[in-house]
Design a protein around this motif. Structure first.
Motif, PDB file in Angstrom:
ATOM      1  N   TYR A 173      44.251  57.058  -8.409  1.00  0.00           N
ATOM      2  CA  TYR A 173      44.247  56.282  -9.656  1.00  0.00           C
ATOM      3  C   TYR A 173      43.544  57.047 -10.778  1.00  0.00           C
ATOM      4  CZ  TYR A 173      45.815  52.199  -7.062  1.00  0.00           C
ATOM      5  OH  TYR A 173      46.547  51.326  -6.301  1.00  0.00           O
TER       6      TYR A 173
ATOM      7  N   PHE B 106      41.083  46.889 -23.246  1.00  0.00           N
ATOM      8  CA  PHE B 106      40.536  48.225 -23.018  1.00  0.00           C
ATOM      9  C   PHE B 106      39.068  48.190 -22.634  1.00  0.00           C
ATOM     10  CE2 PHE B 106      42.519  52.306 -24.708  1.00  0.00           C
ATOM     11  CZ  PHE B 106      43.706  52.033 -24.053  1.00  0.00           C
TER      12      PHE B 106
ATOM     13  N   SER C 285      31.439  56.957 -22.477  1.00  0.00           N
ATOM     14  CA  SER C 285      30.427  57.640 -21.666  1.00  0.00           C
ATOM     15  C   SER C 285      29.603  58.593 -22.509  1.00  0.00           C
ATOM     16  CB  SER C 285      31.081  58.445 -20.538  1.00  0.00           C
ATOM     17  OG  SER C 285      31.837  57.602 -19.752  1.00  0.00           O
TER      18      SER C 285
ATOM     19  N   LYS D 296      31.565  52.662 -12.906  1.00  0.00           N
ATOM     20  CA  LYS D 296      31.877  53.308 -11.626  1.00  0.00           C
ATOM     21  C   LYS D 296      31.387  54.757 -11.661  1.00  0.00           C
ATOM     22  CE  LYS D 296      35.351  53.930  -8.163  1.00  0.00           C
ATOM     23  NZ  LYS D 296      36.676  53.625  -7.650  1.00  0.00           N
TER      24      LYS D 296
ATOM     25  N   PHE E  11      34.567  49.267 -16.741  1.00  0.00           N
ATOM     26  CA  PHE E  11      34.676  49.404 -15.287  1.00  0.00           C
ATOM     27  C   PHE E  11      34.611  50.888 -14.899  1.00  0.00           C
ATOM     28  CE2 PHE E  11      37.193  50.004 -11.429  1.00  0.00           C
ATOM     29  CZ  PHE E  11      36.627  49.065 -10.573  1.00  0.00           C
ATOM     30  N   THR E  12      35.383  51.696 -15.613  1.00  0.00           N
ATOM     31  CA  THR E  12      35.443  53.129 -15.284  1.00  0.00           C
ATOM     32  C   THR E  12      34.084  53.796 -15.509  1.00  0.00           C
ATOM     33  OG1 THR E  12      37.737  53.093 -16.044  1.00  0.00           O
ATOM     34  CG2 THR E  12      36.759  55.240 -15.706  1.00  0.00           C
ATOM     35  N   VAL E  13      33.454  53.452 -16.619  1.00  0.00           N
ATOM     36  CA  VAL E  13      32.158  54.071 -16.914  1.00  0.00           C
ATOM     37  C   VAL E  13      31.116  53.639 -15.883  1.00  0.00           C
ATOM     38  CG1 VAL E  13      30.275  54.204 -18.590  1.00  0.00           C
ATOM     39  CG2 VAL E  13      32.633  54.266 -19.392  1.00  0.00           C
TER      40      VAL E  13
ATOM     41  N   THR F  88      38.707  47.914 -18.810  1.00  0.00           N
ATOM     42  CA  THR F  88      39.021  49.121 -18.037  1.00  0.00           C
ATOM     43  C   THR F  88      37.997  50.215 -18.313  1.00  0.00           C
ATOM     44  OG1 THR F  88      40.651  49.533 -19.754  1.00  0.00           O
ATOM     45  CG2 THR F  88      41.484  48.872 -17.644  1.00  0.00           C
ATOM     46  N   SER F  89      37.613  50.347 -19.578  1.00  0.00           N
ATOM     47  CA  SER F  89      36.651  51.398 -19.912  1.00  0.00           C
ATOM     48  C   SER F  89      35.291  51.113 -19.290  1.00  0.00           C
ATOM     49  CB  SER F  89      36.474  51.510 -21.425  1.00  0.00           C
ATOM     50  OG  SER F  89      37.571  52.156 -21.975  1.00  0.00           O
TER      51      SER F  89
ATOM     52  N   PHE G 290      38.392  43.579 -10.246  1.00  0.00           N
ATOM     53  CA  PHE G 290      39.091  44.371 -11.264  1.00  0.00           C
ATOM     54  C   PHE G 290      40.586  44.224 -11.067  1.00  0.00           C
ATOM     55  CE2 PHE G 290      40.926  48.375 -12.880  1.00  0.00           C
ATOM     56  CZ  PHE G 290      40.454  48.318 -14.182  1.00  0.00           C
TER      57      PHE G 290
ATOM     58  N   SER H  24      37.337  55.710 -22.066  1.00  0.00           N
ATOM     59  CA  SER H  24      36.203  55.658 -21.137  1.00  0.00           C
ATOM     60  C   SER H  24      35.306  56.878 -21.303  1.00  0.00           C
ATOM     61  CB  SER H  24      36.697  55.622 -19.688  1.00  0.00           C
ATOM     62  OG  SER H  24      37.623  54.604 -19.510  1.00  0.00           O
TER      63      SER H  24
ATOM     64  N   ILE I 280      33.210  61.204 -15.174  1.00  0.00           N
ATOM     65  CA  ILE I 280      32.040  60.579 -15.810  1.00  0.00           C
ATOM     66  C   ILE I 280      30.792  60.812 -14.964  1.00  0.00           C
ATOM     67  CG2 ILE I 280      31.013  58.334 -16.422  1.00  0.00           C
ATOM     68  CD1 ILE I 280      33.882  57.482 -17.292  1.00  0.00           C
TER      69      ILE I 280
ATOM     70  N   ASN J  91      50.306  48.024 -11.967  1.00  0.00           N
ATOM     71  CA  ASN J  91      50.384  48.818 -10.741  1.00  0.00           C
ATOM     72  C   ASN J  91      49.569  50.089 -10.803  1.00  0.00           C
ATOM     73  OD1 ASN J  91      52.014  47.120  -9.360  1.00  0.00           O
ATOM     74  ND2 ASN J  91      53.924  48.097 -10.020  1.00  0.00           N
ATOM     75  N   GLU J  92      49.414  50.615 -12.004  1.00  0.00           N
ATOM     76  CA  GLU J  92      48.726  51.902 -12.089  1.00  0.00           C
ATOM     77  C   GLU J  92      47.207  51.782 -11.999  1.00  0.00           C
ATOM     78  OE1 GLU J  92      50.395  51.316 -16.325  1.00  0.00           O
ATOM     79  OE2 GLU J  92      50.856  50.661 -14.321  1.00  0.00           O
ATOM     80  N   TYR J  93      46.739  50.542 -11.790  1.00  0.00           N
ATOM     81  CA  TYR J  93      45.314  50.336 -11.535  1.00  0.00           C
ATOM     82  C   TYR J  93      45.142  49.746 -10.145  1.00  0.00           C
ATOM     83  CZ  TYR J  93      44.697  50.895 -16.556  1.00  0.00           C
ATOM     84  OH  TYR J  93      44.689  51.393 -17.817  1.00  0.00           O
ATOM     85  N   PRO J  94      44.040  50.062  -9.511  1.00  0.00           N
ATOM     86  CA  PRO J  94      43.802  49.415  -8.219  1.00  0.00           C
ATOM     87  C   PRO J  94      43.584  47.920  -8.417  1.00  0.00           C
ATOM     88  CG  PRO J  94      41.852  50.646  -8.946  1.00  0.00           C
ATOM     89  CD  PRO J  94      42.946  50.954  -9.907  1.00  0.00           C
TER      90      PRO J  94
END
Lengths: 383, 399
Positions: B330, A167, B203, A177, A173-175, A170-171, A189, B199, B339, A196-199
């Motif tokens: 996605y 986690f 944040s 971004k 990376f998302t933050v 993914t977290s 990534f 996430s 975010i 599949n549900e992630y790029p």
């Protein structure tokens, strides 16, 4: 391809290349019966009787095998007690009690394992590819001047291969971004495309694909590391509860060693007190230049929040200031590099290296296990 | 609403099953069957025992009304699972839908006489790209859903009436010009189990000072990790537990809404596999709670969640921040989009946010009025109905 076993007749050891499946898969799905395990041992019985040891190489991870096997028995995925079975085989055939060992990067695996099973496990630092790089590519020619700060095109390198059960990757990376820092990173990534549900964002795939075999095996983006100031490391372990079978392991993965080998400072999203563990092994970290208090935050979510704060503070520095800071870090970076070399000689035996670095002759002989190779087609492991 | 059996419908033989909640609205010619907390699947499995004879004998009561153009509605708007998916993936699926088809044909009644209303099924509004179909790990199910949609679009009707379950006392709320105390409020349930929530939580913890936000990351108190990961200190922050539980029980907690500039909302699971993309696409209660409290919101949900809100008639906040993330494929990209809005909000002072809030007054008022209208509309469906509860006295035996 066939997975090689290497016979070192001088040292009376037989070892494998790093096995291409997890220990869970190997014992739960492939060697899923005691009779199969013993058939594999029978292949080497004549050597065992001469005092040889067989080392099953799986030192990229740091699982607590006793916990792992018990968990798998509990969920009915494993039908027999692996350690007990190994021990029984040894007793029946009157072998040395350490005739078969599983290598792991859990540095305290002996402490975590019941006394009677301790002979069947051995710790190896997870330096694998990194050590190869140091020993074979640059050796003593390296100096800090080789890294041209003028080549820094990004602030960070931020690599995230595997996503399942991680986690924090993914977290983070998302933050990053979301707050626009990803633009200032060389990053990957989900590069294995496991979800599949992630790029799927491979890291410099073209460069890696066009590189020579050795570099592909190394596969850790030397150029990109040199082209960035700091490495954001997302360690394998994050919160013990997400990966029960790592329970209690002291594990520094190759992800932490890579920036050291590349003479890079780092911010690590890792377990509680991970920096402290690194320091226990004689490395230095970077609290002189930025806030590392995240390491002391036991709450994993808050810890990741603090990691992000530290990353933001570095991101907000002008590049010139980073370059100047980098020069100021010189002695620390070189210390870490040298410390890695020192540790290698103590904690990284030759049997942990890929076989391609050990040509036959002088007591080294290649072979292959018919039993093991029944179970998997060997594919080179790229961590 | 009448709670006694009406003489004109006394011939109806509704006993012997659990469909105790039958309402007949003569004014708009609707027969409403509200199954409360049960899903349609449960209704068919338990009440009709997946037997056409049971189904038919129950519906036969209404044949005369169907011929007078009455519609029978299975009202599943309070259930947040997607009835399509239940039908496609559940047991006896073809049978259930063929029940409806067979009954209509047998009795020669209009093919939309029996309808299913759901608040989580906007399939007909959503573009299903070839890419989704090609990449779908559950391709067969997806195709079934699409085919089902084409075949049954006259029967499966999207009605955003889950708003009807919220307290009607919200309708008394007023636009409040008080200064905000917090930039963001967030009430999450088990953020440790979903990437989007995790996430967003990270944040909040990294972008804001703790005095700028109000949050609770363990709203449902069902957290398994609670004991094992020793994260108790995150369980409750600032908001008293009694208040938090109240809001979860759909009672008001207006002060938190009124004191916070924006409500950060994200359902627990928003993965992007084709089937999950199509399933449970309902508007979370928290959105309506915000709307009733004249509060802006940021939603990280399934793709097109904001588009869905706009189709219902609500206005979202694209004039103040970039909501283009709503259409990203996605979920981590949609989360990242949200975010970036949080990042924007964190960079503004409380005064700036108060000014921004006042500039949103028209939008917030419009949304409030529409929410009130929808809630009243739903309530009136039932208020103007005759209510049957033929086995009310035996009800206790069934629960």
């Amino acid at each position: 391809m066939i997975m090689k076993t290497i016979y070192n007749h001088n040292k009376k050891i037989i070892y494998t290349d790093h096995i291409p499946v997890s220990i869970t898969t190997l014992f739960c799905d492939l060697i899923d019966e005691e009779t199969k395990l013993w058939a594999f041992f029978d292949e080497y019985l004549e050597y065992f009787k001469k005092g040889y040891k067989f080392l099953l190489n799986y030192h990229a991870e740091a699982e607590n095998y006793e916990v792992l096997f018990k968990e798998q028995i509990k969920v009915n995925r494993l039908d027999y007690d692996v350690f007990s079975s190994i021990r029984q085989y040894g007793i029946i055939h009157e072998l040395n009690n350490d005739f078969f060992q599983i290598l792991t990067a859990s540095m305290n695996i002996k402490d975590l394992t019941t006394d009677i099973y301790k002979p069947h496990v051995q710790s190896v630092l997870a330096m694998h590819n990194v050590v190869v790089e140091i020993e074979n590519e640059r050796a003593d020619e390296l100096s800090i001047e080789q890294i041209q700060t003028e080549n820094f095109t990004k602030k960070f390198t931020f690599l995230n291969g595997r996503i399942p059960q991680r986690f924090h990757r993914t977290s983070l990376f998302t933050v990053l971004k979301g707050i626009g820092i990803l633009k200032d990173c060389n990053y990957s990534f989900n590069s294995r495309g496991e979800y599949n549900e992630y790029p799927q964002i491979p890291f410099e795939s073209e460069t890696v694909m066009n590189s020579d075999k050795k570099e592909r095996i190394l596969g850790f983006g030397t150029k990109a590391n040199y082209a960035s100031f700091c490495n954001i490391v997302t360690e394998t372990m994050w919160d013990y509860d997400y990966m029960h079978h790592y329970q209690g392991s002291k594990f520094i993965s190759e992800k932490t060693y890579k920036p050291m080998a590349m003479l890079q400072p780092f911010v690590i999203a890792g377990p509680y007190k991970h920096l402290e563990l690194i320091k226990e092994y004689g490395f230095k970290t970077f609290d002189k230049w930025w806030d590392e208090s995240y390491d002391n935050e036991i709450n994993s979510s808050k810890r990741l929040g603090k990691v992000v704060k530290t990353i933001i503070s570095i991101h907000n520095l002008p590049m010139d200031e980073c370059k100047s800071m980098y020069k100021d870090m010189k002695s620390t970076l070189i210390h870490n590099y040298n410390r890695m070399k020192d540790l290698t000689s103590v904690h990284y035996p030759e049997f942990a290296l890929p076989s391609i670095y050990y040509p036959q002759g002088n007591g080294i002989e290649y072979g292959f296990s018919k039993q093991l190779n029944r179970y998997f087609e060997y594919k080179p492991l790229i961590i | 609403m009448s709670f006694t059996n009406n003489a004109s419908y006394e011939h109806l033989k509704l006993g012997g099953n659990l469909l105790q909640n039958v309402f007949i609205n003569d004014e708009i010619k609707l027969i409403l069957i509200r199954d409360g907390s049960n899903s349609l699947l449960t209704m068919f499995n338990n009440h009709f025992d997946n037997d056409y004879a049971n189904f038919s004998s129950f519906l036969f009561n209404f044949v005369d009304l169907f011929k007078q153009n009455y519609k029978l509605i299975f009202d599943c708007t309070s259930v947040t699972t997607n009835e399509y998916i239940q039908f496609v993936t559940g047991p006896y699926v073809p049978t259930k839908l063929s029940f409806l088809e067979k009954f209509n044909a047998t009795h020669n009644i209009p093919n939309d006489s029996i309808q299913i209303w759901t608040s989580s099924n906007p399939i007909e509004n959503i573009e299903i790209t070839q890419e989704y179909i090609d990449n779908g790990s559950e391709e067969e199910n997806l195709k079934n859903v699409i085919n089902l949609n084409k075949r049954w679009s006259h029967i499966l009707v999207d009605k955003p009436y889950n708003i009807g379950n919220l307290s009607h006392r919200y309708q008394k709320e007023k636009f409040d010009t008080r200064s905000k105390k917090y930039k963001v409020m967030a009430l999450f349930n088990e953020p440790w189990s979903s990437v989007n929530l995790h996430s967003l939580m990270v944040s909040l913890l990294s972008l804001f000072e703790s005095s700028e936000i109000i949050y609770n990351f363990n709203v449902a108190k069902t957290l398994k990790y609670d004991e094992s990961t020793k994260i108790n200190d995150l369980k409750i922050e600032k908001a008293p537990i009694s208040n938090i539980l109240n809001i979860y029980n759909r009672q008001e907690l207006p002060d938190i809404h009124k004191d916070s500039f924006v409500n950060l909302i994200s359902p627990q699971f928003i993965e992007d596999s084709p089937l999950s993309y199509l399933s449970s696409h309902y508007i979370p209660d928290e959105v309506y709670t915000s709307i009733f409290n004249f509060q802006p919101f940021i939603i990280v949900g399934k793709k097109y969640m904001l588009k869905r809100l706009r189709r219902i008639g609500f206005v979202t906040f694209n004039d103040w921040w970039d909501e283009s993330y709503d259409s990203l494929e996605y979920h981590i990209d949609r989360t990242a989009g949200a975010i970036s809005i949080l990042n924007l909000i964190s960079s503004k002072s409380m005064n700036e946010l108060n000014v921004m809030y006042l500039s949103m007054k028209d939008v917030l008022t419009h949304n409030f009025n529409l929410a009130v209208k929808l809630q009243k509309e739903y309530k009136e469906l039932y208020n103007n109905s005759i209510y049957f509860n033929p086995i009310f006295n035996d009800y206790e035996n069934y629960i």
